[in-house]
Design an enzyme around this catalytic site. Structure first.
Site, PDB file in Angstrom:
ATOM      1  CG  PHE B 235      -2.783   7.613   4.297  1.00 24.23           C
ATOM      2  CD1 PHE B 235      -2.424   7.432   5.620  1.00 24.23           C
ATOM      3  CD2 PHE B 235      -2.981   8.900   3.833  1.00 24.23           C
ATOM      4  CE1 PHE B 235      -2.281   8.511   6.461  1.00 24.23           C
ATOM      5  CE2 PHE B 235      -2.828   9.997   4.669  1.00 24.23           C
ATOM      6  CZ  PHE B 235      -2.488   9.796   5.988  1.00 24.23           C
ATOM      7  N   GLY B 462       5.021  10.563   6.881  1.00 22.47           N
ATOM      8  CA  GLY B 462       4.391  11.034   8.106  1.00 22.47           C
ATOM      9  C   GLY B 462       4.790  10.320   9.389  1.00 22.47           C
ATOM     10  CE  LYS B 624       7.289  14.418  22.335  1.00 23.58           C
ATOM     11  NZ  LYS B 624       7.743  15.825  22.215  1.00 23.58           N
ATOM     12  CD  GLN B 629       3.600   4.444  12.212  1.00 25.92           C
ATOM     13  OE1 GLN B 629       4.520   4.315  13.003  1.00 25.92           O
ATOM     14  NE2 GLN B 629       3.651   3.974  10.989  1.00 25.92           N
ATOM     15  CD  GLU B 696       0.662  -1.177   6.393  1.00 23.57           C
ATOM     16  OE1 GLU B 696      -0.477  -0.943   5.966  1.00 23.57           O
ATOM     17  OE2 GLU B 696       1.653  -0.482   6.089  1.00 23.57           O
TER      18      GLU B 696
END
Lengths: 210, 729
Positions: B235, B462, B624, B629, B696
C-alpha cells in the site's frame, strides 16, 4: 523520562527473578560440571548458564508429528512454530492477539498462537496451515479460497483459513452475516472479506467433512 | 491490439494461490538460513532532543547477544554522505545523538534468538535532553511554506473566481494521519558473503532496493541481490528503503551472520511512513444551472523536520472537471514526526475527499443532483493540458453505477429515508489517476517441451501481477495457463519498475506482451518456411491454440515445431516503453463509487449496506484478480472514511493508538457485498493490451461517497475524517 542513567555498576542491581536464576543456575552448574563453568568464566558466563537452565522440556504434536523440544518459557507458540520448528505458514502480524494472522488449532480449537506460550501446550495437538491439506489434495476451504480469490497478498490467508475451518466446525457459518461476525478476529488489509465469506459459505454448504 | 487476445480459457485463478493457501509462500522473514540471528530496534521515547547517555553494558552481557549498536559505535555506512535529505534511506540511522521523532531507532540489538534480542533490547537504557516538540499540524499552520522541490502553485484563468459565482461554497476538509499497516510486518533478512549481499526484503521494487543497498554500502550493484517473490501487502509502505532495513544490512555485516529483523506492529506505525495529516480548503462556484466557474483548492500537509515529502493532493482538481478558472496551492509544515510516504491512492485520495465532498455540497446548494452536476461539467478533453484523452469512459461509469445502485430512485432530500431507527443515505464520488506505462524488460523462454517461462523483476504486493502476466503471455501465444510460468521478485531478473502508481500491469504487461509477440513471430517465420511439414503451404494467418499452431486442417505442437526448427528453445528478451503517444494524449484511469448506508439516529453508528464501484481501467486483463483489487480499494476507503486516525498525545509528541486494538481498520463485519463493474473497453494508445492501471482509482474518492451518503442520511456534513459516531451526535 529520567535525565540521568544508572552507572553500569548499578545497572541490573534490582533483584529480579532472572537475577536469582542466574545465581542459582550458576551454583548448580558448578556442582555438576565445574570444567564447563571454568571455561565459561568469561564476561557472559552467568547469562549463558542462566539461559541454559531456563529452558524447559516440551512435548507436543504438530500436524501429526511429535516434537520433543527444549524451549524458553517466554517463547510463544507462534515463535516456536516459525523459528524452531520451521513452519512459517503461521504468520506474525502483531504479536498482540489483535490481527489473527497467527491462528492455529489446538486440539481442534482456534487460538491466536502469539498469545499462547509454547510451554502451555504440553501434550497438545497443534494443527497449522501446513497440516490442513492431505498430501497434494487441498482442504475444501483451501480450494474455495483459490476459487473465490479470497486473498491478495496472502499474508493473512493461513490465519483466515484456519479460522474459517474452525468457524464452520463451531457451527458459526450458518449465514453470511454470521460468518462476518465470527471471522472478524482475522484482519485482512487487502480487503478480501467478501470473497472470504463466499469461500466459507460455499464450503459449509458443500457439507464437506472438515 | 485486438487479435492478440484469444481468451484461451475462462477466468484465471491466482497462479500462486496454492502456495498462499498452504503456507508454502515464503515472505521476507521466513527464509530458513544457517546461523540466523535476530535484530531488534530500540526506539526513542522522546520526540525531539538529544541522547545524553546510552547504557548498553547490561544488554551486551545478556545471554545470546552478539552486538549492540548505537550512534556511539555504529559501523560506517559509506552511502551516508553530506547533510540534509540523505538519499534512499531517509533519516540517517544512528548517525548522531539527535532525535527527530518518537520511536526513532537509537539502538540495534542483535542476538542468537528472537526472544533474547527482544529481552536485551529492553535492557538498553537511554537518557535524553528533551526539547519542546511540535507534532500538531493544526496549531502550526502559520509555518506552512512551499516545498523546496516541485511546484507549489498552479492556476489557469482567474484566481479565486468561485467567489464571483452565483452559487458557491468554501469549506475546510481534514484528513488525519493514516497508516498503511499491511498485514506483514516490515521484514528483512540480510546475508553477507564477503562483499556479496543477498537481501530477502519486504519491498515493492527489488531493483530500486538493489540500487539503494549498493549505494548505501558502497558495493557494485551486481553484488547485491534482492529477493521478494512474495510481499505481504504494501500500500506504498514498501516503496522505499527504510532505516530498519539499513540497520539489518549493517548489523548482518557487523556480526558476520545472516540477520533477520521484523518490526513490531507498534513500530509499523512510526518507522515506515504514513498518509500525512492534511488540511484543505476548497472554494467552488457555479452558475445557477450548475456550470462550474471557479475552483480553488489549497492544501497544507505535515512532513518531517528532517526530510521533505510531497504528493499530488491538489492534482485532481487541476484536471478532473471542465472549468475555466482553477487555482491550487500546496504547502508543507515540518513537524517532529517521522517522514510520510505514499499511501494507496496517495495524495490524490486526500485531495479527492475534499473536491468530491465540495461538489456534493455545491450540488445541494444548487438544488441539483450530485451526479448530474458532475455530468454537466464533464471534461471531454484534458482541462489541464488541452490534450484529447487516450480513452475516457467515465460517463459509462456514472450511468452503469447509478443504474446498479438505484441512484435516481432515492429521495434526494437529506434525512428523508428511514428504516426504523436507522437513517438511510446514498452517496457518490469519483476518482481519477494518471494511467502510466513505466519502462520494463521481460525475457521469454519457450522450452523444448512447449512450456513458456517469462521473467521480469516485477513485484506482487497483492494485485496478482504474476497471474496477469501469465494471462497476457498465454493469450498472446495461445497457450494453456498451466504451460506458462512467470518469475518475478528477484533483482537478477530483467529490470522492471517498482510496483506503485498503478503502473505494473501496464508497463510490465507491455514488456511481457512484446517479448511473447517476438516469440510468436519466430514461430510464424518457421511456419512460413514450411518447418511444420504441412501438406498445404504457406498460410496467411496461423492459428495459435492450446500450445499448437495450425491452419484449421492441420496443426503442430510448439514442441514439435521447435524440434523441426532444430532448436532446443527460443530465448528472447525485449525492452518495452511508451513512445510519442504520451505527448499526444492525456492518459487517465477513472472510477466512480456509490455507497448506500445506514446511520443509527440515536448512536451515530454507521453501517455500510451496499457498495457499487465502477472502473474505467481500459481492458481488464484478469477479471478475477481485478475485482479483488477494486473490492480491496473500497474497503480501504471504508477505513479512511469511518475509522482510521493515528492519535497523538501532542504534549509528548507520541502516538497513543499504535496498535490494531486502538487504530481500527475494517474487519469482516464492517463490509457488505460489493459490486464491481468494469467498463472493460481497451485504451487504444496506452499499451498493446489496452489496459490502464487500477490500484489507485480503486480507493481514490471512495471516502467522499461515504461522507456524502452520511449527509444524505442525516443532514450532517462531516468534513473531518474519520466519521466516528461522536461526530454524528
Amino acid at each position: 523520562m529520567s535525565k540521568t542513567l544508572p552507572t553500569s555498576d548499578e545497572q541490573g542491581k534490582g533483584a529480579s527473578r532472572r537475577d536469582f536464576l542466574k545465581w542459582s543456575g550458576a551454583a548448580v552448574a558448578v556442582s555438576l560440571t565445574p570444567s564447563v563453568v571454568t571455561r565459561a568464566a568469561g564476561e557472559r558466563a552467568d547469562e549463558t548458564i542462566a539461559g541454559f537452565f531456563e529452558k524447559m522440556p516440551l512435548k507436543l504434536e504438530v500436524n501429526g508429528k511429535l516434537h520433543q523440544l527444549q524451549v524458553e518459557p517466554r517463547t510463544t507458540l507462534l515463535d516456536l512454530l516459525r523459528e524452531q520448528i520451521g513452519l512459517t505458514g503461521t504468520k506474525k502480524g502483531c504479536d498482540q492477539g489483535q490481527c489473527g494472522a497467527c491462528t492455529v488449532h489446538v486440539n481442534g480449537r482456534r487460538i491466536n498462537s502469539c498469545l499462547s506460550l509454547a510451554v502451555m501446550n504440553e501434550g497438545q495437538k497443534i494443527t497449522t496451515i501446513e497440516g490442513l491439506a492431505k498430501g497434494d489434495e487441498l482442504h475444501p476451504l483451501q480450494e474455495a479460497f483459490i476459487k473465490h480469490d479470497a486473498f491478495q497478498c496472502g499474508y493473512c490467508t493461513p490465519g483466515q483459513i484456519m479460522s474459517g475451518v474452525a468457524c464452520i466446525n463451531e457451527g458459526h457459518a450458518g449465514s453470511a452475516d454470521e460468518i462476518r461476525e465470527f471471522m472478524s478476529g482475522n484482519l485482512c488489509r487487502c480487503g478480501a472479506y467478501p470473497h472470504i465469506v463466499d469461500a466459507i459459505l460455499e464450503t459449509k454448504k458443500g457439507g464437506n467433512n472438515l | 491490439m485486438g487479435n492478440y487476445f484469444f481468451e484461451t480459457e475462462g477466468p484465471i485463478d491466482r497462479v500462486d494461490g496454492k502456495q498462499k493457501v498452504t503456507g508454502q509462500a515464503l515472505y521476507a522473514g521466513e527464509y530458513p538460513l544457517e546461523k540466523l540471528c535476530y535484530g531488534v530496534l530500540v526506539g526513542s521515547s522522546i520526540a525531539r532532543g538529544n541522547i545524553t547517555a546510552i547504557a548498553t553494558k547490561e544488554a551486551e552481557n545478556a545471554a545470546g547477544v552478539l552486538a549492540v549498536i548505537t550512534h556511539l559505535n555504529r559501523p560506517a555506512i559509506p552511502g551516508y554522505t553530506g547533510e540534509g535529505d540523505s538519499g534512499p534511506a531517509g533519516m540517517k540511522l544512528m548517525s548522531s545523538p539527535a532525535i527527530y521523532f518518537a520511536g526513532q531507532p537509537v539502538a540495534l540489538v542483535i542476538a542468537d534468538t528472537f526472544e533474547r534480542a527482544q529481552h536485551a533490547a529492553s535492557l538498553v537504557k537511554v537518557a535524553y535532553k528533551t526539547t519542546e516538540s511540535s507534532t500538531d499540524l493544526s496549531t502550526q499552520l502559520s509555518k506552512a511554506a512551499a516545498p523546496r522541490r516541485g511546484k507549489s502553485e498552479y492556476s489557469r484563468g482567474e484566481k479565486n473566481a468561485y467567489k464571483k459565482a452565483a452559487v458557491w461554497i468554501e469549506e475546510d476538509y481534514v484528513i488525519p494521519h493514516e497508516v498503511h499497516n499491511p498485514m506483514e510486518l516490515g521484514s528483512i533478512t540480510a546475508v553477507w558473503n564477503g562483499d556479496q549481499l543477498t537481501v530477502y526484503d519486504k519491498t515493492q521494487g527489488v531493483k530500486a532496493s538493489q540500487r539503494s543497498y549498493a549505494q548505501l554500502f558502497g558495493v557494485p550493484q551486481d553484488n547485491v541481490r534482492v529477493v521478494a517473490p512474495f510481499v505481504g501487502g504494501g500500500f506504498g509502505m514498501a516503496l522505499r528503503t527504510w532505516p530498519y532495513e539499513v540497520a539489518a544490512v549493517m548489523g548482518a555485516r557487523k556480526v558476520g551472520q545472516p540477520l533477520k529483523l521484523m518490526l513490531s506492529r507498534s513500530q509499523m506505525f512510526t518507522l515506515v511512513g504514513y498518509r500525512p495529516h492534511t488540511i484543505q480548503q476548497v472554494g467552488i462556484g457555479a452558475t445557477r444551472d450548475g456550470i462550474l466557474t471557479g475552483i480553488s483548492h489549497d492544501a497544507t500537509a505535515a512532513t518531517a523536520s528532517y526530510e521533505e515529502f510531497t504528493e499530488g493532493v491538489v492534482r485532481m482538481t487541476q484536471f478532473m472537471y471542465s472549468c475555466a478558472n482553477v487555482d491550487t496551492r500546496y504547502r508543507l509544515v515540518p513537524l517532529d514526526v517521522s517522514v510520510p510516504t505514499w499511501m494507496r491512492g496517495p495524495g490524490e485520495a486526500t485531495g479527492a475527499f475534499a473536491l468530491e465532498s465540495a461538489l456534493d455540497e455545491l450540488a445541494y446548494k444548487l438544488d441539483m443532483d450530485a451526479l448530474d452536476l458532475r455530468k454537466k461539467n464533464y471534461a471531454y478533453t484534458d482541462p489541464e493540458s488541452g490534450l484529447p484523452y487516450s480513452s475516457k469512459f467515465l460517463m459509462d461509469c456514472y450511468d452503469q453505477g447509478a443504474e446498479k445502485i438505484g441512484w435516481y430512485k432515492r429521495n434526494r432530500q437529506p434525512r428523508s429515508m428511514k428504516n426504523g431507527e436507522w437513517l438511510e443515505g446514498y452517496g457518490m464520488s469519483s476518482g481519477v489517476f494518471g494511467a502510466h506505462r513505466p519502462a520494463a524488460t521481460a525475457r521469454a523462454v519457450l522450452a523444448a517441451d512447449g512450456s513458456l517461462l517469462v521473467q521480469s523483476a516485477a513485484s506482487d504486493i497483492g494485485p496478482g501481477t504474476g497471474t496477469a502476466m501469465v494471462k497476457i503471455a498465454a493469450d498472446v501465444l495461445g497457450l494453456p495457463y498451466d504451460k506458462v510460468r512467470f518469475e518475478l521478485g528477484d533483482s537478477r531478473l530483467p529490470p522492471a519498475p517498482t510496483q506503485g502508481g498503478s503502473g505494473t500491469n501496464s508497463g510490465v504487461g507491455a514488456a511481457v506482451h512484446d517479448v511473447c509477440t517476438a516469440v510468436k513471430e519466430k514461430l510464424i517465420l518457421a511456419m512460413n518456411e514450411g518447418k511444420a511439414g504441412f501438406s498445404k503451404q504457406p498460410q496467411q494467418e496461423w492459428l495459435f491454440e492450446k500450445g499448437r499452431i495450425g491452419n484449421g486442417a492441420e496443426s503442430i505442437s510448439f514442441s514439435d515445431l521447435l524440434k523441426n526448427m532444430g532448436q532446443s528453445a527460443i530465448d528472447l528478451t525485449r525492452d518495452s516503453k511508451s513512445g510519442e503517444e504520451r505527448q499526444k494524449y492525456a492518459f487517465y484511469s477513472f472510477s466512480v463509487h456509490f455507497t448506500r448506508l445506514w446511520v443509527h439516529a440515536r448512536t451515530g453508528v454507521v453501517r455500510i449496506k451496499q457498495i457499487v464501484t465502477v472502473a474505467d481501467a481500459g481492458k481488464i486483463v484478469s477479471e478475477k484478480t481485478a475485482r479483488s483489487q477494486m473490492v480491496g480499494g473500497a474497503i480501504g476507503g471504508i477505513g479512511m472514511a469511518l475509522m482510521e486516525e493515528a492519535v497523538f498525545d501532542h504534549r509528548f509528541g507520541r502516538m497513543v493508538n499504535n496498535n490494531f486494538a486502538d487504530y481500527h481498520i475494517p474487519v469482516n463485519a464492517d463490509v457488505p457485498d460489493i459490486d464491481t463493474i468494469f467498463i472493460n473497453k481497451p485504451d487504444p494508445y496506452i499499451n498493446p493490451m489496452g489496459a490502464k492501471g487500477m490500484g489507485e482509482i480503486a480507493l481514490i474518492g471512495y471516502a467522499a461517497s461515504v461522507t456524502n451518503a452520511i449527509y444524505h442520511a442525516t443532514g450532517k456534513r462531516i468534513r473531518e475524517l474519520p466519521v466516528t459516531p461522536d461526530k454524528l451526535l
